[in-house]
Design a protein around this motif. Structure first.
Motif, PDB file in Angstrom:
ATOM      1  N   ASN B   2      80.508  45.302  41.797  1.00 46.02           N
ATOM      2  CA  ASN B   2      81.013  45.654  40.475  1.00 46.02           C
ATOM      3  C   ASN B   2      82.375  46.339  40.594  1.00 46.02           C
ATOM      4  OD1 ASN B   2      81.251  46.218  37.762  1.00 46.02           O
ATOM      5  ND2 ASN B   2      80.048  48.124  37.930  1.00 46.02           N
ATOM      6  N   ILE B   3      83.335  45.563  41.052  1.00 45.08           N
ATOM      7  CA  ILE B   3      84.685  46.105  41.227  1.00 45.08           C
ATOM      8  C   ILE B   3      85.602  45.424  40.217  1.00 45.08           C
ATOM      9  CG2 ILE B   3      86.633  46.334  42.806  1.00 45.08           C
ATOM     10  CD1 ILE B   3      84.699  46.465  45.090  1.00 45.08           C
ATOM     11  N   GLY B 151      77.201  39.746  55.522  1.00 44.86           N
ATOM     12  CA  GLY B 151      76.304  40.036  56.624  1.00 44.86           C
ATOM     13  C   GLY B 151      74.898  40.166  56.065  1.00 44.86           C
ATOM     14  N   MET B 152      73.923  40.190  56.954  1.00 45.90           N
ATOM     15  CA  MET B 152      72.548  40.349  56.490  1.00 45.90           C
ATOM     16  C   MET B 152      71.828  41.332  57.400  1.00 45.90           C
ATOM     17  SD  MET B 152      69.649  37.464  55.846  1.00 45.90           S
ATOM     18  CE  MET B 152      70.499  36.534  54.588  1.00 45.90           C
ATOM     19  N   ILE B 153      71.188  42.285  56.778  1.00 45.05           N
ATOM     20  CA  ILE B 153      70.403  43.265  57.520  1.00 45.05           C
ATOM     21  C   ILE B 153      69.031  43.356  56.864  1.00 45.05           C
ATOM     22  CG2 ILE B 153      70.161  45.719  58.082  1.00 45.05           C
ATOM     23  CD1 ILE B 153      73.180  45.865  58.381  1.00 45.05           C
ATOM     24  N   ASP B 154      67.982  43.149  57.638  1.00 45.78           N
ATOM     25  CA  ASP B 154      66.599  43.175  57.123  1.00 45.78           C
ATOM     26  C   ASP B 154      66.448  42.258  55.913  1.00 45.78           C
ATOM     27  OD1 ASP B 154      65.984  44.986  59.081  1.00 45.78           O
ATOM     28  OD2 ASP B 154      66.307  46.740  57.797  1.00 45.78           O
ATOM     29  N   GLY B 155      67.058  41.075  55.982  1.00 40.96           N
ATOM     30  CA  GLY B 155      66.910  40.101  54.905  1.00 40.96           C
ATOM     31  C   GLY B 155      67.757  40.367  53.675  1.00 40.96           C
ATOM     32  N   GLU B 156      68.510  41.454  53.689  1.00 45.23           N
ATOM     33  CA  GLU B 156      69.367  41.765  52.536  1.00 45.23           C
ATOM     34  C   GLU B 156      70.823  41.479  52.876  1.00 45.23           C
ATOM     35  OE1 GLU B 156      68.283  42.556  49.647  1.00 45.23           O
ATOM     36  OE2 GLU B 156      66.189  43.055  50.110  1.00 45.23           O
ATOM     37  N   VAL B 157      71.510  40.877  51.919  1.00 45.55           N
ATOM     38  CA  VAL B 157      72.909  40.498  52.141  1.00 45.55           C
ATOM     39  C   VAL B 157      73.843  41.633  51.731  1.00 45.55           C
ATOM     40  CG1 VAL B 157      74.727  38.908  51.384  1.00 45.55           C
ATOM     41  CG2 VAL B 157      72.414  38.050  51.816  1.00 45.55           C
ATOM     42  N   ILE B 181      89.687  47.523  52.142  1.00 47.13           N
ATOM     43  CA  ILE B 181      88.463  46.752  52.345  1.00 47.13           C
ATOM     44  C   ILE B 181      87.361  47.351  51.463  1.00 47.13           C
ATOM     45  CG2 ILE B 181      86.655  46.169  54.008  1.00 47.13           C
ATOM     46  CD1 ILE B 181      88.790  45.819  56.116  1.00 47.13           C
ATOM     47  N   PHE B 182      86.666  46.465  50.755  1.00 43.59           N
ATOM     48  CA  PHE B 182      85.587  46.881  49.873  1.00 43.59           C
ATOM     49  C   PHE B 182      84.275  46.314  50.402  1.00 43.59           C
ATOM     50  CE2 PHE B 182      89.515  46.280  47.484  1.00 43.59           C
ATOM     51  CZ  PHE B 182      89.682  47.538  46.924  1.00 43.59           C
ATOM     52  N   THR B 183      83.259  47.153  50.427  1.00 41.75           N
ATOM     53  CA  THR B 183      81.946  46.664  50.837  1.00 41.75           C
ATOM     54  C   THR B 183      80.899  47.307  49.933  1.00 41.75           C
ATOM     55  OG1 THR B 183      80.331  46.550  52.630  1.00 41.75           O
ATOM     56  CG2 THR B 183      81.766  48.466  52.622  1.00 41.75           C
ATOM     57  N   ASP B 184      79.751  46.639  49.807  1.00 46.85           N
ATOM     58  CA  ASP B 184      78.723  47.158  48.900  1.00 46.85           C
ATOM     59  C   ASP B 184      77.575  47.833  49.631  1.00 46.85           C
ATOM     60  OD1 ASP B 184      77.756  44.876  50.027  1.00 46.85           O
ATOM     61  OD2 ASP B 184      77.519  43.751  48.157  1.00 46.85           O
ATOM     62  N   VAL B 185      77.745  48.124  50.911  1.00 47.31           N
ATOM     63  CA  VAL B 185      76.656  48.794  51.625  1.00 47.31           C
ATOM     64  C   VAL B 185      76.520  50.248  51.170  1.00 47.31           C
ATOM     65  CG1 VAL B 185      76.928  47.361  53.689  1.00 47.31           C
ATOM     66  CG2 VAL B 185      78.123  49.564  53.549  1.00 47.31           C
ATOM     67  N   VAL B 220      92.331  51.795  53.605  1.00 52.08           N
ATOM     68  CA  VAL B 220      91.221  52.460  52.934  1.00 52.08           C
ATOM     69  C   VAL B 220      90.013  51.534  52.929  1.00 52.08           C
ATOM     70  CG1 VAL B 220      90.419  53.528  50.782  1.00 52.08           C
ATOM     71  CG2 VAL B 220      92.830  53.715  51.436  1.00 52.08           C
ATOM     72  N   VAL B 221      88.863  52.075  53.283  1.00 50.76           N
ATOM     73  CA  VAL B 221      87.604  51.342  53.173  1.00 50.76           C
ATOM     74  C   VAL B 221      86.773  52.022  52.083  1.00 50.76           C
ATOM     75  CG1 VAL B 221      85.532  50.539  54.356  1.00 50.76           C
ATOM     76  CG2 VAL B 221      87.679  50.801  55.634  1.00 50.76           C
ATOM     77  N   VAL B 222      86.311  51.211  51.139  1.00 50.35           N
ATOM     78  CA  VAL B 222      85.519  51.731  50.018  1.00 50.35           C
ATOM     79  C   VAL B 222      84.121  51.112  50.096  1.00 50.35           C
ATOM     80  CG1 VAL B 222      85.251  51.715  47.502  1.00 50.35           C
ATOM     81  CG2 VAL B 222      87.534  52.032  48.524  1.00 50.35           C
ATOM     82  N   ALA B 223      83.086  51.956  50.090  1.00 54.89           N
ATOM     83  CA  ALA B 223      81.707  51.450  50.134  1.00 54.89           C
ATOM     84  C   ALA B 223      80.997  51.857  48.846  1.00 54.89           C
ATOM     85  CB  ALA B 223      80.981  52.013  51.350  1.00 54.89           C
ATOM     86  N   THR B 224      80.687  50.858  48.016  1.00 58.91           N
ATOM     87  CA  THR B 224      80.165  51.167  46.680  1.00 58.91           C
ATOM     88  C   THR B 224      78.671  51.484  46.690  1.00 58.91           C
ATOM     89  OG1 THR B 224      79.610  48.860  46.192  1.00 58.91           O
ATOM     90  CG2 THR B 224      81.858  49.589  45.666  1.00 58.91           C
ATOM     91  N   GLY B 225      77.953  51.029  47.710  1.00 58.00           N
ATOM     92  CA  GLY B 225      76.522  51.321  47.776  1.00 58.00           C
ATOM     93  C   GLY B 225      75.674  50.512  46.807  1.00 58.00           C
ATOM     94  N   GLU B 226      76.233  49.421  46.276  1.00 54.76           N
ATOM     95  CA  GLU B 226      75.487  48.643  45.282  1.00 54.76           C
ATOM     96  C   GLU B 226      74.432  47.725  45.891  1.00 54.76           C
ATOM     97  OE1 GLU B 226      78.509  47.110  42.089  1.00 54.76           O
ATOM     98  OE2 GLU B 226      79.496  47.429  44.009  1.00 54.76           O
ATOM     99  N   SER B 227      74.614  47.341  47.142  1.00 58.19           N
ATOM    100  CA  SER B 227      73.626  46.433  47.748  1.00 58.19           C
ATOM    101  C   SER B 227      72.414  47.225  48.211  1.00 58.19           C
ATOM    102  CB  SER B 227      74.249  45.700  48.937  1.00 58.19           C
ATOM    103  OG  SER B 227      74.279  46.564  50.050  1.00 58.19           O
TER     104      SER B 227
END
Lengths: 386, 386
Positions: B2-3, B151-157, B181-185, B220-227
């Motif tokens: 949701n960016i 990427g996938m960790i424990d079946g979650e993308v 870089i934006f990531t949703d982890v 800058v790396v931004v991790a939104t935590g949405e996944s």
């Protein structure tokens, strides 16, 4: 000065011009400074041993066209062989001769040609002819570099004469800088070493053509002691200034002959907190490709100068820094209005450009010399295989 | 993810293209790395303060066309003003916004244009469009730089997406590199900081176009935590590899777009005594003008590579060093015969060149990336005043 020299066209240089120089002098005090590059050439490795055992020497042998660098054990043996041939021809002891090479890296010397050349040079000794000597050690130099001056102490005259070669680390892999200065003063080794160290720091160690330090850089000062002038603590400053004059002129010639250079740039760094800091700042500017291309393009681009300084990661307060290009104040702690067209004209109309940078951090200063970076540099360094 | 993003043509860039980018995301963990250049730009000085007080942020505002560097107190106030305008338009707290600039050094921002641009961008938010975002932050870039992976960790993308700009410190004084870089982890700040540090050292800090570090470099790396993916000690290596993949692709794009570059050169240094040594050796080669012009000229000139290493003054034993260009062994402790024509063909026919250097001093390695140095670099950097 009772200095004899011989040259030969040994066929090492592709051009077929003189490529062997032998210089013979009375038993003389000397100082020698060599490259710090850890890929030091064979003759440098050999001469370092000479320096450890000998205070005085009697002859130099130099070849151009082949650097005898990255040539392994065989290269070292060839350097030693050059010394042996020279010593034998001149009737000297092997330990009294130093050897130097400049030219292509990574190719073994054609020892048959070298041997014939040295023999020929030794058989045809003549009085020191600076121009011819400079010619014999030149590689891609576009002019021959030599300079001489005289001084007087207590009514007695002494002479300082020098030759040099070098214009970058160059085409194809020509190894940079060789410089030799001859003087007829009487001086002990300790005083000469001190004077040489002072002078080399402010001259040959304060120039940059492309930031590349060669495998063969060597600088030797020879003092024959033939004049009546004896250097001691009371007159050594005056003598050092004369030595400096010759070394600086030779160093500036090397920069002027930088590959494709159109301008000699003198970078004066003032108000540094230490000499080392001033030198580092000057060197950072002198080796910045962005600054050097701006100079080539006649662009009074002060941002590139300050940014090169910022790259040193010193805690410089740029709100106290002043920067001049010639007489033009370009930056005064903040961007200011200046006559841009006039600054461009200054760059266009002068072959010698002066940059004055005031750091407002102390009282130390240093001067660094460099040249601009233009198309010709790329051409010289990129196109020899085509 | 949701960016949201907004762009505007504010008229800061001479080209008239997009020059404002606003990015808005859920309250996110972030890591930021800035230039070490002590002439750091105003937005860098501002953001460093943000980093001291904030663990999480909500928006970024970036302008291209003006670096807001070497602009003194007024420049700092303008950077803060950009943050205030953005925060107000997006209804955020001022402390949750970071600001970035890239472009000409030493010129104050045209704040009227900037203000209008930011307002316009904030009023037209859309989903994250990597290409458009990359375009809005570009200056002299010849292509837009963006990359994404999952990427996938424990079946979650989870997703990692990035944009970057930069191609040297450039024309006229464009300030180099910006990368986001934006990531949703889901990840805590400490783990993200560690991953970012590891990644930036091996990517953006291991590339060189011209050896010039800019005043504005920011990553800058931004991790939104949405996944649903939560990063912890057991999976952080996998996540770091994904982050590395995106950062490395962006970093290599910057080198490929190096001013006038015709080749991407990967320099692998093996068998070093430490990672730091391996990196230093790689960097010394990557910043050697003589090496870079040789690559431009398709010249398998191994002497220039070894000599650049020698210039570090490490006690390397070159009789144990091996050097490969692609599959060609060029040097094996001493000069050796190799198929020169084939090596030249390799250089001529490949846009990505690999150099492998074995130091025989230990077990550490590092990879550095650079490009060649050709006429176009001089043209871009010298000729803007004409």
């Amino acid at each position: 000065m009772n200095i004899k020299m011989g040259v030969a066209k040994a066929g090492i240089k592709p051009s077929g011009d003189y490529d062997i120089l032998v210089v013979k002098f009375p038993l003389s005090v000397y100082s020698a400074v060599f490259t710090q590059n850890s890929l030091a050439a064979a003759p440098v490795l050999y001469d370092r041993l000479v320096c450890e055992i000998q205070d005085r020497i009697l002859a130099l042998v130099i070849n151009s066209g082949n650097a005898n660098a990255a040539t392994g054990q065989k290269g070292f043996e060839n350097a030693e062989k050059m010394v042996e041939i020279t010593a034998e021809c001149l009737g000297l002891d092997k330990s009294e001769v130093m050897v130097f090479s400049t030219g292509v890296i990574g190719v073994q010397l054609p020892m048959d040609k070298v041997e014939n050349g040295i023999k020929q040079a030794c058989q045809n000794l003549q009085d020191l002819d600076l121009e011819l000597a400079a010619r014999a050690i030149s590689t891609t130099d576009t002019f021959y570099k030599y300079y001489e001056t005289t001084g007087m102490i207590d009514g007695e005259v002494f002479t300082v004469k020098g030759i040099a070669k070098g214009a970058g680390m160059i085409h194809p892999n020509m190894a940079t800088m060789l410089a030799y200065i001859f003087t007829d003063v009487k001086i002990d080794k300790d005083l000469l070493d001190k004077a040489t160290k002072l002078v080399v720091d402010r001259t040959f160690n304060s120039i940059s053509v492309d930031g590349c330090e060669s495998t063969n850089d060597s600088f030797v000062v020879v003092a024959t002691g033939e004049s009546k002038v004896e250097i001691n603590d009371s007159n050594r400053v005056y003598f050092t200034k004369k030595l400096y004059e010759v070394a600086l002129e030779l160093a500036k010639m090397i920069v002027k002959d930088g590959e494709g250079a159109t301008k000699l740039i003198e970078i004066n760094v003032f108000q540094a907190s230490s000499k080392e800091e001033a030198k580092k700042v000057g060197e950072a500017i002198a080796t910045s490709n962005l600054f050097k291309t701006a100079m080539f393009g006649n662009d009074p681009n002060w941002g590139r100068i300050l940014s090169a300084v910022g790259q040193l990661h010193l805690d410089i307060d740029f709100s106290k820094v002043k920067l001049y290009l010639g007489d033009f104040l370009l930056y005064n702690g903040e961007p200011i209005e200046f006559d841009r067209s006039a600054a461009i004209e200054y760059l266009k109309n002068n072959k010698e450009i002066v940059i004055n940078l005031y750091l407002s951090r102390g009282e130390q200063e240093w001067t660094f010399y460099t040249c601009d970076l233009g198309y010709k540099y790329v051409e010289i360094n990129a196109e020899y295989t085509t």
